[in-house]
Design an enzyme around this catalytic site. Structure first.
Site, PDB file in Angstrom:
ATOM      1  N   ASP A  68      45.848  36.541  41.183  1.00 48.02           N
ATOM      2  CA  ASP A  68      45.675  37.961  41.460  1.00 48.02           C
ATOM      3  C   ASP A  68      46.858  38.401  42.311  1.00 48.02           C
ATOM      4  O   ASP A  68      47.642  37.581  42.791  1.00 48.02           O
ATOM      5  CB  ASP A  68      44.345  38.183  42.206  1.00 48.02           C
ATOM      6  N   GLN A  95      34.240  41.444  36.963  1.00 44.55           N
ATOM      7  CA  GLN A  95      35.442  40.854  36.388  1.00 44.55           C
ATOM      8  C   GLN A  95      35.173  39.436  35.922  1.00 44.55           C
ATOM      9  O   GLN A  95      35.698  38.996  34.895  1.00 44.55           O
ATOM     10  CB  GLN A  95      36.575  40.859  37.404  1.00 44.55           C
ATOM     11  N   ARG A 107      32.243  51.088  43.410  1.00 45.13           N
ATOM     12  CA  ARG A 107      33.520  50.389  43.622  1.00 45.13           C
ATOM     13  C   ARG A 107      34.012  50.862  44.986  1.00 45.13           C
ATOM     14  O   ARG A 107      34.481  51.991  45.135  1.00 45.13           O
ATOM     15  CB  ARG A 107      34.524  50.735  42.517  1.00 45.13           C
ATOM     16  N   CYS A 145      43.251  39.622  36.590  1.00 48.52           N
ATOM     17  CA  CYS A 145      42.355  40.769  36.466  1.00 48.52           C
ATOM     18  C   CYS A 145      43.095  42.087  36.297  1.00 48.52           C
ATOM     19  O   CYS A 145      42.485  43.087  35.914  1.00 48.52           O
ATOM     20  CB  CYS A 145      41.409  40.829  37.659  1.00 48.52           C
TER      21      CYS A 145
END
Length: 299
Positions: A217, A132, A102, A257
């Site tokens: 988002d 995701q 990540r 998300c």
């Protein structure tokens, strides 16, 4: 045998993605504590960005399958002192069975994959967030069935999530309507590759017309905090609210998300309302990634 990597949704075929989603649904419905295919297996998790859902879901998934996970940060490894990525990838992959990163730069993940002898998973980069999308697709399939031929609406920044939704439109064969400020549109090359599946609209209401799924988002992602005030002004007309959802189908779902900023990209009325499935969506990170790990490690 060369390892399979999961850097993008495009790394798997459409058929493989559908099989993976169905496997995730199966794993969620029937957890068998005696099924431990990862006994003795180790996942290395490299985090340059903070995380809640990504870390917990991968770590719990490995534990539930009998394996273990190592949390590695640049502060605790030679990565933070400038060791070449190529060297790190070769060394780490000689000691573990899978690597998840990540990170900030997408090139970091692609470089690791190039020099790794084990599967590499993109846990998030500045370009893509494919894990995701596995959870999002699982959630839709569970609640509404196949998403093929449906209409999905993306509202907000043309960011890594938007890019992954564009790739998902290709792989799962749905139409994607996008409403975002013109200077914040997704990368043109990713859009062009999706062809007729992607269309742009000037307002959230136009994009949400008869949509089956509405997604958004945060306006300022990690690393963009200094742009927060500017983005609040630029994106103020690109909020998901009751007016937006009224334009979508009556049974449309809302996804995010997380983490979310209520009152910015989405109103509390929507995200906490009956059409919101953000918490099943978040939980499905665990099940979708268990299916992904099984697919990559147990080949």
């Amino acid at each position: 045998m060369q390892p399979r990597h999961f850097i993008s949704l495009l790394d798997l075929s459409s058929a493989e993605l559908h099989t993976l989603i169905q496997r995730a649904i199966q794993l969620k419905a029937h957890r068998d504590p005696n099924y431990q295919p990862f006994k003795g297996k180790v996942l290395a998790m490299i985090f340059e960005k903070s995380s809640t859902r990504t870390r917990i879901s991968f770590e719990a998934g490995m534990a539930q399958f009998g394996g273990s996970a190592l949390f590695l940060s640049p502060r605790d490894t030679q990565l933070g002192r400038g060791e070449p990525l190529e060297d790190s990838a070769k060394v780490i992959s000689s000691m573990v069975d899978c690597i998840m990163l990540r990170t900030n730069n997408h090139e970091t993940v692609t470089t690791f994959a190039k020099y790794s002898r084990v599967p590499v998973i993109n846990g998030l980069t500045d370009l893509l967030h494919p894990c995701q999308l596995l959870a999002d697709m699982q959630t839709y399939f569970e609640l509404r069935g196949d998403i093929a031929g449906k209409t999905v609406t993306w509202i907000g920044d043309g960011n890594n999530m938007c890019h992954s939704y564009i790739n998902a439109a290709r792989q799962f064969d749905f139409k994607l309507n996008i409403a975002c400020p013109i200077d914040y549109r997704p990368q043109q090359g990713i859009v062009d590759a999706a062809g007729h599946r992607v269309a742009f609209f000037n307002t959230p209401e136009q994009a949400a017309q008869q949509a089956d799924l509405v997604v958004t988002d945060v306006w300022a992602s990690m690393g963009q905090e200094e742009e927060q005030k500017k983005r609040e002004f630029v994106f103020k007309d690109f909020q998901v609210n009751s007016k937006t959802m009224a334009a979508a189908k009556a049974d449309a779902l809302f996804m995010h998300c997380l983490p979310a900023h209520r009152g910015e990209e989405v109103t509390a009325e929507v995200i906490d309302g009956p059409q919101s499935v953000i918490f099943p969506e978040a939980e499905n990170r665990l099940h979708a990634q268990k299916a992904l790990l099984e697919f990559l490690i147990c080949r």
